[in-house]
Scaffold this motif. Sequence first.
Motif, PDB file in Angstrom:
ATOM      1  N   SER A   5       0.860  -1.146  -0.038  1.00  0.00           N
ATOM      2  CA  SER A   5       0.143  -0.071  -0.037  1.00  0.00           C
ATOM      3  C   SER A   5       1.023   1.132  -0.074  1.00  0.00           C
ATOM      4  N   LEU A  27      -1.965  -4.192   9.041  1.00  0.00           N
ATOM      5  CA  LEU A  27      -2.582  -3.082   8.252  1.00  0.00           C
ATOM      6  C   LEU A  27      -2.689  -3.564   6.556  1.00  0.00           C
ATOM      7  N   ILE A  30      -5.544  -5.549   5.745  1.00  0.00           N
ATOM      8  CA  ILE A  30      -6.774  -5.255   5.779  1.00  0.00           C
ATOM      9  C   ILE A  30      -6.814  -4.025   4.396  1.00  0.00           C
ATOM     10  N   TYR A  31      -5.826  -3.443   4.042  1.00  0.00           N
ATOM     11  CA  TYR A  31      -5.740  -2.635   2.825  1.00  0.00           C
ATOM     12  C   TYR A  31      -6.113  -3.520   1.696  1.00  0.00           C
ATOM     13  N   LYS A  33      -7.640  -6.345   1.500  1.00  0.00           N
ATOM     14  CA  LYS A  33      -8.776  -6.827   1.586  1.00  0.00           C
ATOM     15  C   LYS A  33     -10.072  -5.923   1.375  1.00  0.00           C
ATOM     16  N   ALA A  34      -9.769  -4.766   1.769  1.00  0.00           N
ATOM     17  CA  ALA A  34     -11.027  -3.799   1.885  1.00  0.00           C
ATOM     18  C   ALA A  34     -10.719  -3.325   0.137  1.00  0.00           C
ATOM     19  N   ALA A  35      -9.813  -2.861  -0.407  1.00  0.00           N
ATOM     20  CA  ALA A  35      -9.591  -2.368  -1.671  1.00  0.00           C
ATOM     21  C   ALA A  35     -10.276  -3.512  -2.612  1.00  0.00           C
ATOM     22  N   ALA A  37     -12.451  -5.869  -1.883  1.00  0.00           N
ATOM     23  CA  ALA A  37     -14.107  -5.688  -1.806  1.00  0.00           C
ATOM     24  C   ALA A  37     -14.610  -4.454  -2.399  1.00  0.00           C
ATOM     25  N   ALA A  38     -13.930  -3.210  -2.215  1.00  0.00           N
ATOM     26  CA  ALA A  38     -14.658  -1.930  -2.762  1.00  0.00           C
ATOM     27  C   ALA A  38     -14.422  -2.098  -4.424  1.00  0.00           C
ATOM     28  N   ALA A  39     -13.549  -2.689  -4.954  1.00  0.00           N
ATOM     29  CA  ALA A  39     -13.348  -2.617  -6.228  1.00  0.00           C
ATOM     30  C   ALA A  39     -14.498  -3.515  -7.053  1.00  0.00           C
ATOM     31  N   GLU A  40     -14.808  -4.808  -6.280  1.00  0.00           N
ATOM     32  CA  GLU A  40     -15.690  -5.386  -6.867  1.00  0.00           C
ATOM     33  C   GLU A  40     -17.159  -4.783  -6.876  1.00  0.00           C
ATOM     34  N   LYS A  41     -17.424  -4.173  -5.796  1.00  0.00           N
ATOM     35  CA  LYS A  41     -18.662  -3.470  -5.505  1.00  0.00           C
ATOM     36  C   LYS A  41     -18.632  -2.450  -6.670  1.00  0.00           C
ATOM     37  N   LEU A  42     -17.495  -1.839  -6.980  1.00  0.00           N
ATOM     38  CA  LEU A  42     -17.867  -0.617  -8.118  1.00  0.00           C
ATOM     39  C   LEU A  42     -17.727  -1.416  -9.568  1.00  0.00           C
ATOM     40  N   GLY A  43     -17.650  -2.825  -9.324  1.00  0.00           N
ATOM     41  CA  GLY A  43     -17.541  -3.380 -10.861  1.00  0.00           C
ATOM     42  C   GLY A  43     -16.388  -3.051 -11.468  1.00  0.00           C
ATOM     43  N   ARG A  44     -15.313  -2.644 -10.921  1.00  0.00           N
ATOM     44  CA  ARG A  44     -14.108  -2.505 -11.602  1.00  0.00           C
ATOM     45  C   ARG A  44     -13.449  -3.935 -11.776  1.00  0.00           C
TER      46      ARG A  44
END
Lengths: 47, 812
Positions: A5, A27, A30-31, A33-35, A37-44
Amino acid sequence: MKIESPVLRRLGPVPFWRGTVKCLDELQRIYTKAAEAAAEKLGRPAD
Amino acid sequence: MPSPRSQRRQEMKLSPRQREALELVADGKFVPCLVKENDGWHARWRALGGGEANGWVDEYIRAATITRLSEDAEDQRHETLHDAWLLALRSRTGLVVWDDAECAAFAAELEAWGGNAEEDRVARACIRFRLAAVEASERFELLCETPCDRRGLKALGQAAYVWPVLVGLRTRSPRLLGMTLTPAEAEDFVRTGARHLRDAGYGVEGADLAASITAVAEVSGEAGSEGSGDEGTRFGPGGIRLTVRVGGEPVSAAEIRFLLDQGSTLVHFRDRWIEVDRNILREALRALEKGVGPRAHALSFALGLGHVGRLEIEEARAHGWLRGLVNELCGLKGLTGLSGLRGLKGMEEFRGELRDYQLRGVEWLRFLTRHGFGALLADDMGLGKTIQVIAWLIAERGERGEWTPMLIVAPLTVLSNWRHELARFAPGLRVYVHQGDSRHFASGFRKAVAEADVTLTSYNLLVKDYDGFSGVRWHALVLDEAQAVKNPDTQVARAVCALTPPRRIALTGTPVENSVADIWSLEEFLNPGFLGERRAFTDRFVRPIAADAGAAAARRLQHALEPFILRRLKTDPRIAAELGEKREIREYCELSPEQRRDYETALAAFRAREREPGDVFALLTELKLICDGAGKLERLLDLLEAIFAADESALVFSQYAKVGARLRTAIEQRFKIRCPFLHGGLSAREREEAIAQFNRRGPRAFVLSLKAGGFGLNLTKATHVIHFDRWWNPAVESQATDRAHRIGQNRTVFVHLLISAGTLEEHVDEILARKARIAGQVVMTGESFLLSLGEKELLETVRLDGAEQQGGETAR
């Protein structure tokens, strides 16, 4: 563990760390895993 | 994992704030902190730069990273506050149960750690790392200039986290630190450390990875001209002088050897770091020492297609005559010299009229073939490729002034067409048609070829009788429907490539731009070696273009092939203006042996019996139905295949309902599409349905009976009208043609007249054409004209030209 990161690499270790767990390693996990999950939610698309 | 559909639903529900938060999380732009809220201290995530997205950022990260262990972090016992905080970062509530004062102190530390990003950025930008080679040693020195204040030292400490080897830095002078690196450490610094330090905002010098290994080719096309072998340049046997470049700078063979001798794949060379690809370097060295390729490759290099194995030629400069040739080749398409053909010896034998674009086509063929290049004429169907080649054949023979055996290979179904077009436009050319059971072999074949100017055969017979063909020193080889050789592994492709005549032409109406793999085989016949080895071609062009049609490889290939492929589209406004609204094309078909037998039997029976009223009409019908058999059907299907390949549609007319029904079945079976059939037996509703079916998207065929479909319909979707059999009445036929060619049609309509060669269809067509030429109009047309003929004239008209015309005889 390799710190990927950019934010963590820039900040470096938490000063005066006294925990038993390796702070930056945890940390980084966490960075990542979170990134992901967010990318998947955004459809990236995955890298 | 959510399905794409549910993902889309989720995305649609996101508010702008939520989306912003998700983007921050996805980009890793957040930091952890410890904050005091109403019910105590909480481990929280906040977005870099803060803002209203904070709440969502914290929620998203927590939801994505919560584990069973962290779920109830506050209920667990921890050795230190730090451990409690770290676990609470991914717990459900984030609550940290710990001593208040200790929490406040730690929160301040975290604030200083995560909140001074801007100050740290400035401090990091003031630190510069520089990597340099130590002379006469394999080691490297890493120097670090840094301000010696508190922030500078802190930033330096952080750098060691970015690339841990930096812990070995020692003070050399007040503002300079340094350390020695082993080759492996230096390589790691160049590959990863430098990049990460730059990402973190530090300055880095001397660690740039140089660009790839490429080459520049100077191409003279003069064989055997030599340069010095050790200056990084040399004229190869094909007059190709190569300059190898590393990172854009020319290198000598000795330097390449030095690079090859290095143990590491990353080499420090001329103050730059070079990624050494040993295979490419070895190929480059071999090319420098031994020269590149045979003469044929000089042009390939000059046109920018050159490569030596995996070593790409980034730039090519042509010199001498080759430069002139390249300029001419690249300017070919603008060819304006239209008078070139007229004055040529023998051209008076050409009996056709060439349109301007066709004249340009012939000039283009002559230019390329004269220079020893093969030409691919890929004009759209209907633009007259055949007539252009016939004009070229005459010009070629006239220019040579000696016996020049020329071979045309075509699919069986179009041989007849070639024979007729040759007889029509070049009656002075002697043609031997090598086809059918009566074709010649051995000495008979050699004699037949020797007595002809043009030999015509099919792809199948070229392979089957290859021994005979390979024994002739052909001057020219023309491949019609050349897509037949697109697969280089077939016997046909191998056979045509093995003939190697000095003049080579390929014709195809199928676009070649879309099938990159196919072009290799065609070019291997036309210009052997031009596209290089097949495997290398696949790696360099087929794969990259398949992955991305707009890739640089596609542009490069297109540019290099441009001089050798001429493709005019009938939609091109200039061509369309020359074509006019309607273009009539006679397509000659061969009778099958069964059709010939039936035709002869019917004629014999007619001759033998006493005449009764209606006999002549019955005979005409019988013969015409025989002509509508297998041979013509095959030609129709081939024609439709070409039409469909161009994404166009066709109307197919027959005057017989049962023939129409047969055509529909054959079309549906061959192309797996629904093919409507309009005839007199349909109700008004069925008629509407048939029309609607034809007007659906995609290329289609519509079979119509001449009487039922000849009027009242507007079918301008079709740009081709095929008359499967003839009414011999121009008024009736053009009424049918006008279904496609009427108001609303803005493209040229091609009218194909299918004519069975050697039968009454051909004879009547000739008589009518002759009458039309003499009288300027057809006085009497249709069946009535035949019914009025006397017995002798009638038998002459319905005769079947003998098998000798179909096979094995030279016709003049």
